[in-house]
Write a protein that holds these residues in place. Structure first.
Motif, PDB file in Angstrom:
ATOM      1  N   LYS A   1     -16.309  86.222 -20.262  1.00 26.06           N
ATOM      2  CA  LYS A   1     -16.808  87.589 -20.061  1.00 26.06           C
ATOM      3  C   LYS A   1     -15.837  88.359 -19.178  1.00 26.06           C
ATOM      4  N   VAL A   2     -15.373  89.513 -19.673  1.00 29.33           N
ATOM      5  CA  VAL A   2     -14.455  90.368 -18.938  1.00 29.33           C
ATOM      6  C   VAL A   2     -15.167  91.689 -18.669  1.00 29.33           C
ATOM      7  N   THR A   3     -15.236  92.082 -17.391  1.00 31.77           N
ATOM      8  CA  THR A   3     -15.937  93.299 -16.989  1.00 31.77           C
ATOM      9  C   THR A   3     -14.947  94.273 -16.373  1.00 31.77           C
ATOM     10  N   VAL A   4     -14.942  95.495 -16.869  1.00 30.67           N
ATOM     11  CA  VAL A   4     -14.092  96.562 -16.327  1.00 30.67           C
ATOM     12  C   VAL A   4     -15.010  97.590 -15.674  1.00 30.67           C
ATOM     13  N   SER A   5     -14.737  97.917 -14.403  1.00 29.39           N
ATOM     14  CA  SER A   5     -15.603  98.837 -13.662  1.00 29.39           C
ATOM     15  C   SER A   5     -14.766  99.846 -12.897  1.00 29.39           C
ATOM     16  N   LEU A   6     -15.380 100.988 -12.611  1.00 32.25           N
ATOM     17  CA  LEU A   6     -14.784 102.041 -11.792  1.00 32.25           C
ATOM     18  C   LEU A   6     -15.710 102.338 -10.628  1.00 32.25           C
ATOM     19  N   GLU A   7     -15.164 102.385  -9.426  1.00 31.27           N
ATOM     20  CA  GLU A   7     -15.925 102.736  -8.222  1.00 31.27           C
ATOM     21  C   GLU A   7     -15.162 103.819  -7.485  1.00 31.27           C
ATOM     22  N   THR A   8     -15.867 104.840  -7.045  1.00 32.09           N
ATOM     23  CA  THR A   8     -15.222 105.970  -6.372  1.00 32.09           C
ATOM     24  C   THR A   8     -15.863 106.224  -5.020  1.00 32.09           C
ATOM     25  N   ASP A   9     -15.048 106.785  -4.109  1.00 29.72           N
ATOM     26  CA  ASP A   9     -15.562 107.300  -2.850  1.00 29.72           C
ATOM     27  C   ASP A   9     -14.916 108.656  -2.607  1.00 29.72           C
ATOM     28  N   ALA A  10     -14.850 109.081  -1.368  1.00 27.87           N
ATOM     29  CA  ALA A  10     -14.389 110.444  -1.081  1.00 27.87           C
ATOM     30  C   ALA A  10     -12.926 110.652  -1.438  1.00 27.87           C
ATOM     31  N   THR A  11     -12.085 109.628  -1.253  1.00 30.12           N
ATOM     32  CA  THR A  11     -10.636 109.832  -1.419  1.00 30.12           C
ATOM     33  C   THR A  11      -9.974 108.866  -2.387  1.00 30.12           C
ATOM     34  N   THR A  12     -10.645 107.781  -2.781  1.00 33.00           N
ATOM     35  CA  THR A  12      -9.996 106.777  -3.632  1.00 33.00           C
ATOM     36  C   THR A  12     -10.907 106.386  -4.785  1.00 33.00           C
ATOM     37  N   VAL A  13     -10.279 105.828  -5.801  1.00 36.97           N
ATOM     38  CA  VAL A  13     -10.995 105.252  -6.930  1.00 36.97           C
ATOM     39  C   VAL A  13     -10.498 103.827  -7.099  1.00 36.97           C
ATOM     40  N   ALA A  14     -11.412 102.906  -7.323  1.00 40.65           N
ATOM     41  CA  ALA A  14     -11.086 101.490  -7.485  1.00 40.65           C
ATOM     42  C   ALA A  14     -11.378 101.078  -8.921  1.00 40.65           C
ATOM     43  N   LEU A  15     -10.340 100.627  -9.601  1.00 40.88           N
ATOM     44  CA  LEU A  15     -10.465 100.092 -10.958  1.00 40.88           C
ATOM     45  C   LEU A  15     -10.430  98.570 -10.859  1.00 40.88           C
ATOM     46  N   LYS A  16     -11.493  97.899 -11.335  1.00 43.47           N
ATOM     47  CA  LYS A  16     -11.605  96.451 -11.218  1.00 43.47           C
ATOM     48  C   LYS A  16     -11.701  95.820 -12.600  1.00 43.47           C
ATOM     49  N   VAL A  17     -10.936  94.754 -12.794  1.00 41.50           N
ATOM     50  CA  VAL A  17     -10.994  93.934 -14.015  1.00 41.50           C
ATOM     51  C   VAL A  17     -11.400  92.532 -13.578  1.00 41.50           C
ATOM     52  N   HIS A  18     -12.610  92.145 -13.930  1.00 42.16           N
ATOM     53  CA  HIS A  18     -13.192  90.867 -13.478  1.00 42.16           C
ATOM     54  C   HIS A  18     -13.466  89.975 -14.686  1.00 42.16           C
ATOM     55  N   ASP A  19     -13.150  88.687 -14.533  1.00 46.40           N
ATOM     56  CA  ASP A  19     -13.496  87.724 -15.581  1.00 46.40           C
ATOM     57  C   ASP A  19     -14.054  86.476 -14.933  1.00 46.40           C
ATOM     58  N   ASP A  20     -14.867  85.731 -15.722  1.00 45.73           N
ATOM     59  CA  ASP A  20     -15.481  84.491 -15.223  1.00 45.73           C
ATOM     60  C   ASP A  20     -14.763  83.266 -15.776  1.00 45.73           C
ATOM     61  N   GLY A  21     -13.446  83.387 -15.951  1.00 48.99           N
ATOM     62  CA  GLY A  21     -12.654  82.278 -16.458  1.00 48.99           C
ATOM     63  C   GLY A  21     -12.338  81.250 -15.384  1.00 48.99           C
ATOM     64  N   PRO A  22     -11.416  80.351 -15.694  1.00 46.66           N
ATOM     65  CA  PRO A  22     -11.133  79.243 -14.762  1.00 46.66           C
ATOM     66  C   PRO A  22     -10.410  79.677 -13.489  1.00 46.66           C
ATOM     67  N   GLY A  23      -9.890  80.894 -13.452  1.00 40.37           N
ATOM     68  CA  GLY A  23      -9.221  81.357 -12.245  1.00 40.37           C
ATOM     69  C   GLY A  23      -7.732  81.037 -12.248  1.00 40.37           C
ATOM     70  N   ILE A  24      -7.046  81.599 -11.255  1.00 40.62           N
ATOM     71  CA  ILE A  24      -5.598  81.410 -11.111  1.00 40.62           C
ATOM     72  C   ILE A  24      -5.364  80.362 -10.031  1.00 40.62           C
ATOM     73  N   PRO A  25      -4.519  79.372 -10.285  1.00 44.61           N
ATOM     74  CA  PRO A  25      -4.271  78.337  -9.260  1.00 44.61           C
ATOM     75  C   PRO A  25      -3.798  78.948  -7.938  1.00 44.61           C
ATOM     76  N   ASP A  26      -4.156  78.294  -6.854  1.00 44.91           N
ATOM     77  CA  ASP A  26      -3.821  78.816  -5.532  1.00 44.91           C
ATOM     78  C   ASP A  26      -2.316  78.911  -5.310  1.00 44.91           C
ATOM     79  N   ASP A  27      -1.562  77.983  -5.851  1.00 42.65           N
ATOM     80  CA  ASP A  27      -0.114  78.013  -5.634  1.00 42.65           C
ATOM     81  C   ASP A  27       0.575  79.113  -6.436  1.00 42.65           C
ATOM     82  N   ILE A  28      -0.114  79.687  -7.423  1.00 48.11           N
ATOM     83  CA  ILE A  28       0.458  80.757  -8.230  1.00 48.11           C
ATOM     84  C   ILE A  28       0.118  82.134  -7.660  1.00 48.11           C
ATOM     85  N   GLN A  29      -0.995  82.258  -6.979  1.00 44.98           N
ATOM     86  CA  GLN A  29      -1.492  83.565  -6.541  1.00 44.98           C
ATOM     87  C   GLN A  29      -0.499  84.350  -5.679  1.00 44.98           C
TER      88      GLN A  29
END
Length: 500
Positions: A414-442
């Protein structure tokens, strides 16, 4: 219950520490001098008082017993000189006795008589009523011909001396300690005022002197602060002027000289690095530009060969299809490299109003078509979100993030794309429930040619690891930021852009 004492604030700067240390050392020295002076003066005056007690003798306490007659404790020569007349008055002989002189006679440890010489021209002494505690103190005074201090509740502190009488009694003579104590207290007061003024003056003068002495070090610190505020990660860096030179024989002078030499080495290294970056950037841009034409030509010839109407062996058809696919992939990589080279060179982007909501809808629609086996969801605000930027490049950011989620997660993610706004910025988020990225790669996930699983990428026909680096470069060109949070079952890329 234990009480915690509040700790005094500790000085932070070197100047404050030196000043406080100077004042503390002076305070200790003043305290030592003051204590020594007070102790010495008190001992000197007490010894003088003991000498006076020796000179006074026992005539006053001896006369307290013999009212109207000569004392048996007086020498015969003193009696003959008095002509047989009584020396003492009704309450003792006060002649040549200092005001406040105390006299007492003890028999068997009990005080039988006690009096004190009054002030003025009185010829007689005044009887003193002693408390039981006072009598015990007087009885405990050793008969050694030396002075001892006692505290009489009815009189005050006295310096007394006990002498054995001729008829078996004990005669005690005392002089008040109040003049000695008053002199010592006055010395303490004067010393306290003088030392306080000296400490205050030394604190002010010491702070000015330390500040003047450390002025070269302050200049070095100011230069270091300006250097620390510079961004040294990439690009051309102009270092601030060197710290002023000072006496090389001093510690501060040696620090300033060493710091200036270090800045020189850093500046040389940054200059060489910038020149190398410029050469590499120029090479990447030139190579990418020059490769676009031959790569497009190879792809065109392969596609043309596939359109040949005559019979073609299957092996040749497969080879031509692979040539077309790889040339297409190489063309995309060349375009990405050219884009990165242009962004590195500071090529300006468009600054036009961009409907970010529409971009998200279009990008998710394209991703759903490319990855129908994934679950794509949207979380958008009711009102359209608008930012200022380059529409094509921001669409590329969204496409790369969604392609990254599609290529590096299993089917059904499942991949979720969301937009969140406040007074001065907008946050674009792409979230997935996959296995994740290894810590040594991040830590290096936004670097160029960074791939979590090279074999999987090649098998799936993915890129060369430039997608996320393009995301970071484009977002940075829009004065924004991109962050990653990843753990098994939850990976989120957050792009923040300004709405102003």
């Amino acid at each position: 219950m234990r009480l915690r004492l509040r700790r005094l604030p500790r000085p932070r700067t070197l100047r404050a520490r030196l000043t406080v240390g100077l004042v503390v050392l002076l305070a200790i020295s003043c305290a030592a001098v003051g204590v020594a002076a007070v102790v010495e003066l008190n001992g000197f005056l007490t010894r003088r008082l003991d000498e006076q007690l020796s000179e006074v003798g026992t005539r006053f306490p001896a006369s307290l017993e013999h009212q109207g007659r000569l004392s048996d404790d007086l020498p015969q020569s003193r009696k003959d000189s008095a002509g047989g007349t009584p020396i003492g008055g009704e309450h003792g002989d006060t002649r040549r006795q200092a005001t406040g002189t105390f006299g007492a006679r003890l028999v068997g440890g009990t005080v039988t008589n006690a009096a004190v010489v009054p002030s003025g021209n009185a010829k007689t002494s005044l009887d003193v009523s002693l408390a039981p505690r006072d009598e015990k103190q007087l009885a405990a005074v050793p008969i050694d011909g030396r002075g001892h201090t006692v505290e009489l509740s009815s009189l005050d502190d006295y310096r007394v001396m006990a002498t054995q009488g001729l008829d078996g009694d004990v005669l005690i003579t005392g002089l008040p300690l109040e003049p000695v104590q008053a002199t010592v207290r006055r010395l303490e007061l004067v010393a306290g005022i003088v030392f306080a003024l000296a400490l205050a003056a030394t604190g002010v003068a010491g702070a000015l002197w330390v500040r003047w002495s450390l002025r070269p070090l302050s200049r070095v610190a100011a230069t270091a602060t300006r250097v620390s505020e510079l961004s040294l990660a990439s690009g051309e860096v102009a270092l601030p002027p060197r710290a002023p030179e000072s006496d090389p024989r001093s510690e501060v002078g040696r620090v300033a000289a060493a710091f200036n030499r270090m800045l020189g080495h850093v500046e040389d290294a940054l200059t060489k690095r910038h020149a190398s970056e410029e050469r590499l950037r120029s090479f990447a841009a030139d190579a990418s530009h020059e490769l676009r034409t031959p790569v497009a030509s190879v792809r065109g010839h392969a596609e043309l060969a596939l359109l040949h109407p005559g019979p073609v062996p299957p092996q040749v058809t497969r080879a031509l299809e692979r040539i077309a696919a790889e040339s297409s992939r190489m063309g995309e990589m060349v375009d990405d490299l050219l884009l990165l080279a242009r962004l590195d060179a500071g090529r300006p982007l468009e600054h036009l109003p961009v409907d970010l909501t529409r971009l998200v809808l279009d990008a998710v629609t394209d991703a759903r078509a490319a990855g129908p086996d994934h679950r794509w969801t949207l979380e958008l605000p009711e009102d359209p979100v608008t930012v200022t930027g380059d529409t094509h490049r921001l669409h590329q950011v969204l496409a790369n993030l969604l392609a990254n989620a599609r290529l590096h997660t299993p089917v059904g993610t499942k991949v979720t794309v969301s937009l969140e706004t406040d007074a001065t910025t907008v946050a674009l988020k792409v979230h997935d429930d996959g296995p994740g990225i290894p810590d040594d790669i991040q830590p290096g996930v936004f670097e160029r040619f960074s791939r979590a699983d090279r074999r999987r990428t090649e098998a799936s026909g993915g890129g060369a690891g430039l997608g996320l680096s393009i995301v970071a470069a484009v977002v940075e060109a829009h004065a924004g930021s991109v962050d990653l949070e990843s753990r098994p079952g939850a990976t989120t890329f957050t792009v923040k852009l300004s709405t102003e």
